[in-house]
Motif scaffolding. Structure first.
Motif, mmCIF file in Angstrom:
data_model
loop_
_atom_site.group_PDB
_atom_site.id
_atom_site.type_symbol
_atom_site.label_atom_id
_atom_site.label_comp_id
_atom_site.label_asym_id
_atom_site.label_seq_id
_atom_site.Cartn_x
_atom_site.Cartn_y
_atom_site.Cartn_z
ATOM 1 N N LEU A 41 0.828 -1.208 0.000
ATOM 2 C CA LEU A 41 0.000 0.000 0.000
ATOM 3 C C LEU A 41 0.865 1.263 0.000
ATOM 4 O O LEU A 41 0.542 2.238 -0.688
ATOM 5 C CB LEU A 41 -0.948 -0.006 1.199
ATOM 6 N N LEU A 42 1.952 1.243 0.746
ATOM 7 C CA LEU A 42 2.851 2.406 0.761
ATOM 8 C C LEU A 42 3.508 2.630 -0.600
ATOM 9 O O LEU A 42 3.610 3.771 -1.078
ATOM 10 C CB LEU A 42 3.918 2.248 1.839
ATOM 11 N N ILE A 43 3.947 1.551 -1.229
ATOM 12 C CA ILE A 43 4.581 1.683 -2.542
ATOM 13 C C ILE A 43 3.556 2.147 -3.578
ATOM 14 O O ILE A 43 3.838 3.011 -4.415
ATOM 15 C CB ILE A 43 5.247 0.351 -2.953
ATOM 16 N N GLY A 44 2.352 1.597 -3.517
ATOM 17 C CA GLY A 44 1.289 2.039 -4.422
ATOM 18 C C GLY A 44 0.960 3.510 -4.209
ATOM 19 O O GLY A 44 0.789 4.274 -5.165
ATOM 20 N N ALA A 69 -4.305 5.898 -15.411
ATOM 21 C CA ALA A 69 -3.119 5.048 -15.515
ATOM 22 C C ALA A 69 -2.333 4.984 -14.206
ATOM 23 O O ALA A 69 -1.948 3.904 -13.762
ATOM 24 C CB ALA A 69 -2.214 5.535 -16.642
ATOM 25 N N ALA A 70 -2.099 6.135 -13.573
ATOM 26 C CA ALA A 70 -1.313 6.153 -12.334
ATOM 27 C C ALA A 70 -2.031 5.384 -11.224
ATOM 28 O O ALA A 70 -1.402 4.623 -10.476
ATOM 29 C CB ALA A 70 -1.042 7.583 -11.896
ATOM 30 N N ALA A 71 -3.346 5.543 -11.117
ATOM 31 C CA ALA A 71 -4.102 4.844 -10.073
ATOM 32 C C ALA A 71 -4.108 3.332 -10.317
ATOM 33 O O ALA A 71 -3.944 2.542 -9.377
ATOM 34 C CB ALA A 71 -5.526 5.375 -10.015
ATOM 35 N N LEU A 72 -4.277 2.930 -11.569
ATOM 36 C CA LEU A 72 -4.278 1.506 -11.892
ATOM 37 C C LEU A 72 -2.898 0.887 -11.678
ATOM 38 O O LEU A 72 -2.769 -0.242 -11.192
ATOM 39 C CB LEU A 72 -4.758 1.288 -13.324
ATOM 40 N N THR A 73 -1.855 1.635 -12.015
ATOM 41 C CA THR A 73 -0.496 1.153 -11.794
ATOM 42 C C THR A 73 -0.207 1.054 -10.296
ATOM 43 O O THR A 73 0.412 0.089 -9.836
ATOM 44 C CB THR A 73 0.532 2.075 -12.476
ATOM 45 N N ALA A 74 -0.654 2.036 -9.534
ATOM 46 C CA ALA A 74 -0.481 2.003 -8.078
ATOM 47 C C ALA A 74 -1.173 0.775 -7.483
ATOM 48 O O ALA A 74 -0.616 0.084 -6.620
ATOM 49 C CB ALA A 74 -1.015 3.280 -7.453
ATOM 50 N N ALA A 93 -1.856 -2.027 -9.073
ATOM 51 C CA ALA A 93 -1.106 -3.209 -9.507
ATOM 52 C C ALA A 93 0.149 -3.400 -8.658
ATOM 53 O O ALA A 93 0.480 -4.526 -8.275
ATOM 54 C CB ALA A 93 -0.742 -3.079 -10.988
ATOM 55 N N LEU A 94 0.858 -2.308 -8.351
ATOM 56 C CA LEU A 94 2.042 -2.396 -7.489
ATOM 57 C C LEU A 94 1.670 -2.904 -6.101
ATOM 58 O O LEU A 94 2.336 -3.788 -5.551
ATOM 59 C CB LEU A 94 2.712 -1.027 -7.367
ATOM 60 N N ALA A 95 0.620 -2.341 -5.530
ATOM 61 C CA ALA A 95 0.191 -2.745 -4.184
ATOM 62 C C ALA A 95 -0.172 -4.232 -4.162
ATOM 63 O O ALA A 95 0.240 -4.961 -3.253
ATOM 64 C CB ALA A 95 -0.988 -1.889 -3.739
ATOM 65 N N LEU A 96 -0.908 -4.684 -5.162
ATOM 66 C CA LEU A 96 -1.290 -6.094 -5.216
ATOM 67 C C LEU A 96 -0.083 -7.007 -5.449
ATOM 68 O O LEU A 96 0.007 -8.076 -4.841
ATOM 69 C CB LEU A 96 -2.334 -6.312 -6.314
ATOM 70 N N ALA A 97 0.821 -6.587 -6.311
ATOM 71 C CA ALA A 97 2.009 -7.405 -6.584
ATOM 72 C C ALA A 97 2.838 -7.603 -5.321
ATOM 73 O O ALA A 97 3.297 -8.713 -5.029
ATOM 74 C CB ALA A 97 2.853 -6.759 -7.684
#
Length: 140
Positions: free
Chosen positions: A30-33, A106-111, A113-117
């Motif tokens: 969550l922090l990285i996202g 795009a930024a929200a979806l990427t965030a 995806a990062l949080a989930l990964a």
């Protein structure tokens, strides 16, 4: 059933990550996202480089601090972590650039995806690579 302690699990499967490890990786994800989302107004390459510095340097400093404090914590090998983080940030950058062609989100979806990964992949890596000295993890 054989009655073995690993009954019900596939051969070679690792046990589920302790709850504290899963929670820690969820928080980190969550922090990285959030960090990705906060930097959405910066050029993507610059933002990816900043995030890469954060995800590589901060954990290395934390590991060094734990070593000085003699706190034993289970972590995958440092080289593996660095490679995984570089690949994760590169994938995020690619995803952000691709999604920016089709959506303003795009930024929200990427965030996300990062949080989930990190939340889903972190515990898997954590349980797959025991500490080098064979000690138990103090996180779970």
């Amino acid at each position: 059933m054989t009655g073995a302690p690993t009954a019900g699990r596939a051969p070679g499967a690792t046990p589920a990550a302790p709850r504290t490890v899963r929670l820690a990786y969820t928080g980190i994800g969550l922090l990285i996202g959030a960090a990705w989302l906060v930097g959405r107004d910066v050029p993507p390459v610059e933002h990816a480089l900043r995030l890469l510095v954060v995800v590589v340097v901060v954990p290395a400093l934390m590991r060094l601090l734990r070593r000085f404090r003699a706190v034993a914590v289970s972590h995958p090998p440092m080289r593996l972590l660095i490679v995984a983080k570089v690949l994760l940030v590169a994938a995020a950058l690619g995803l952000d650039v691709l999604l920016a062609r089709w959506t303003d989100w795009a930024a929200a979806l990427t965030a996300l995806a990062l949080a989930l990964a990190v939340a889903l992949g972190g515990p898997v890596l954590h349980t797959r690579f025991p500490p080098p000295d064979g000690t138990a993890s103090s996180t779970g």
